[in-house]
Design a protein around this motif. Structure first.
Motif, PDB file in Angstrom:
ATOM      1  N   VAL A  97       0.828  -1.202   0.000  1.00  0.00           N
ATOM      2  CA  VAL A  97       0.000   0.000   0.000  1.00  0.00           C
ATOM      3  C   VAL A  97       0.865   1.255   0.000  1.00  0.00           C
ATOM      4  CG1 VAL A  97      -1.713   1.285   1.347  1.00  0.00           C
ATOM      5  CG2 VAL A  97      -1.912  -1.187   1.132  1.00  0.00           C
ATOM      6  N   CYS A  98       2.024   1.172   0.591  1.00  0.00           N
ATOM      7  CA  CYS A  98       2.930   2.327   0.644  1.00  0.00           C
ATOM      8  C   CYS A  98       3.652   2.542  -0.681  1.00  0.00           C
ATOM      9  CB  CYS A  98       3.951   2.125   1.766  1.00  0.00           C
ATOM     10  SG  CYS A  98       4.894   3.603   2.193  1.00  0.00           S
ATOM     11  N   ALA A  99       3.973   1.466  -1.400  1.00  0.00           N
ATOM     12  CA  ALA A  99       4.802   1.584  -2.603  1.00  0.00           C
ATOM     13  C   ALA A  99       3.992   1.905  -3.856  1.00  0.00           C
ATOM     14  CB  ALA A  99       5.595   0.293  -2.817  1.00  0.00           C
ATOM     15  N   ILE A 100       2.822   1.288  -4.024  1.00  0.00           N
ATOM     16  CA  ILE A 100       2.078   1.439  -5.281  1.00  0.00           C
ATOM     17  C   ILE A 100       1.653   2.886  -5.537  1.00  0.00           C
ATOM     18  CG2 ILE A 100      -0.078   0.824  -6.436  1.00  0.00           C
ATOM     19  CD1 ILE A 100       0.249  -1.989  -5.423  1.00  0.00           C
ATOM     20  N   PRO A 101       1.066   3.618  -4.559  1.00  0.00           N
ATOM     21  CA  PRO A 101       0.695   5.019  -4.858  1.00  0.00           C
ATOM     22  C   PRO A 101       1.875   5.897  -5.232  1.00  0.00           C
ATOM     23  CG  PRO A 101      -0.422   4.257  -2.878  1.00  0.00           C
ATOM     24  CD  PRO A 101       0.605   3.222  -3.222  1.00  0.00           C
ATOM     25  N   ALA A 102       3.070   5.556  -4.746  1.00  0.00           N
ATOM     26  CA  ALA A 102       4.246   6.350  -5.105  1.00  0.00           C
ATOM     27  C   ALA A 102       4.517   6.283  -6.602  1.00  0.00           C
ATOM     28  CB  ALA A 102       5.464   5.860  -4.313  1.00  0.00           C
ATOM     29  N   PHE A 103       4.282   5.111  -7.210  1.00  0.00           N
ATOM     30  CA  PHE A 103       4.453   4.979  -8.657  1.00  0.00           C
ATOM     31  C   PHE A 103       3.283   5.602  -9.419  1.00  0.00           C
ATOM     32  CE2 PHE A 103       7.265   1.647  -7.116  1.00  0.00           C
ATOM     33  CZ  PHE A 103       8.340   1.737  -7.981  1.00  0.00           C
TER      34      PHE A 103
END
Length: 443
Positions: free
Chosen positions: A96-102
């Protein structure tokens, strides 16, 4: 050159074939991952240079493969799952933390939106997509990424990660407001929330020069949003061991680290798009080279601007100590937000007067005069304000470490009582050897 009409650039989007959309998405992903790998090595090299150290120099030529070595090391570490954790949330939190960053990088323009370049014979814009509320999409995805940190701290079932997650949520609320207010000034001045439109409105002057207060507020807010030093309070090792990621290891920890660096690249790209002209070449280059803003060259300019802002992140980390949490929250709520609100009112007033046809002198008179009066009143208040009375000196006396039934530190002027020591049981010959012949026993 005439200023483009509102939403004129959006007509170039939505016509790409599916394979080209997929190719652009893969390019955005690869650009972010490659920039993160470079930023990790660059950060360690630059900080080592600032601290007069050598830095990484073993993996690859000049240590350039250090970030790959770190990734392999993390992948080969033992993957632990805390026994008392909420296992589903514990595993999903790094994702959940990594996907929105992309996801936020999808609306960043790498070049003009008028289909100047050709990819395998198809004319297209150097941008994955754009829509009228692109910047609201960036704010939304950035807010979702914070949930990963909060859930990681809660699901670990440990005290320090929970405190780190709570700090992160408070930090996001505090600095997201200031960031949104800096965005609002750009909306008012450009008349659009589309990223391609905002870059097009900077054809003559960058918004960093027209909106300097918004630019400074955004720079401070983006450091707080990404949990970077000196604002890395959610993972302060001196207070919370490791913060929200204390109980994570192996690839799950690597995903948190990846998300942090991808967020750094994303906020740097947003700062370049909103305030530094986006893909446009710097002023001296654009004057002497007519083709600097055409073809594939704009990708070079926005990449250089992103790298410059990443160096700013690294410079802060190697220069400033970590703030106390109360100082950090005071900066967000008592400085950034009030300044942003006042600045937003001024920008809105200026734009309203200009839209009504008022000249520059009239705008300065109607907007600058009230501001000058307010500043004058503030200066007068500080001038006539009485000096605070000095605090009465605390009486010196013997210090009671258990005053009130609880252990308390000594107040100024109080002296700690001597610590009682028992007589040494060592033989006298050994005491003389350790203390010297001139020292008495037990000294």
């Amino acid at each position: 050159m005439t200023s483009p009409q509102p939403y004129e650039m959006l007509r170039f989007f939505g016509h790409d074939p599916w394979w080209l959309v997929l190719l652009k998405a893969v390019f955005c992903f690869g650009f972010l991952v490659l920039t993160v790998l470079i930023a990790i090595v660059w950060e360690r090299k630059v900080v080592a240079w600032m601290q007069l150290r050598i830095g990484p120099n073993r993996h690859g030529p000049w240590g350039l493969l250090q970030s790959l070595a770190d990734g392999v090391k993390l992948a080969l570490k033992e993957d632990l799952v805390v026994k008392g954790s909420d296992k589903v949330v514990y595993i999903l939190a790094p994702i959940v933390c990594a996907i929105p960053a992309f996801m936020a990088f999808a609306v960043i323009p790498f070049g003009p939106a008028d289909n100047e370049v050709s990819v395998f014979g198809t004319r297209t814009a150097l941008q994955l997509t754009d829509f009228p509320v692109a910047l609201l999409y960036i704010l939304a995805t950035a807010s979702v990424g914070i949930y990963g940190i909060v859930l990681a701290g809660w699901s670990s079932g440990s005290t320090y990660p929970l405190l780190g997650g709570l700090r992160s949520s408070a930090q996001m609320i505090s600095y997201e407001i200031a960031m949104g207010l800096s965005f609002a000034a750009v909306f008012i001045y450009s008349g659009s929330m589309s990223t391609s439109e905002i870059v097009a409105q900077q054809h003559s002057t960058w918004f960093a020069a027209l909106l300097p207060v918004s630019f400074i507020v955004y720079i401070v807010a983006m450091v707080g949003e990404t949990n970077r030093a000196p604002f890395d309070l959610p993972e302060a090792e001196g207070e919370l061991v490791g913060g929200f990621n204390t109980e994570y290891s192996s690839l799950k920890f690597a995903m948190f680290m990846l998300a942090e660096y991808v967020n750094m690249v994303t906020v740097s790209a947003v700062a370049s798009t909103l305030f530094l002209g986006g893909w446009r070449a710097p002023w001296p280059v654009s004057v002497f080279w007519a083709g600097a803003n055409h073809g594939w060259w704009p990708m070079l300019w926005i990449t250089l601007k992103i790298q410059l802002l990443l160096f700013f992140f690294i410079w802060l980390r190697g220069t400033l100590p970590r703030l106390r949490y109360d100082q950090f929250m005071k900066l967000g709520w008592k400085v950034l937000i009030p300044v942003s609100l006042v600045w937003l009112v001024l920008i809105a007033s200026v734009r309203a007067l200009r839209n009504e046809g008022y000249g520059f002198g009239e705008v300065v008179l109607y907007v600058g005069a009230p501001v000058g009066v307010i500043l004058l009143l503030v200066l007068l208040r500080d001038f006539v304000r009485k000096e605070p009375e000095p605090e009465p000196e605390r009486p010196e006396g013997e210090f009671d470490p258990m005053a009130g039934g609880y252990p308390v530190p000594p107040l100024p002027g109080q002296v700690l009582p001597p610590v009682p020591r028992r007589r040494s049981r060592a033989p006298k010959q050994l005491q003389d050897a350790l203390n010297g012949s001139d020292h008495s026993e037990g000294s």
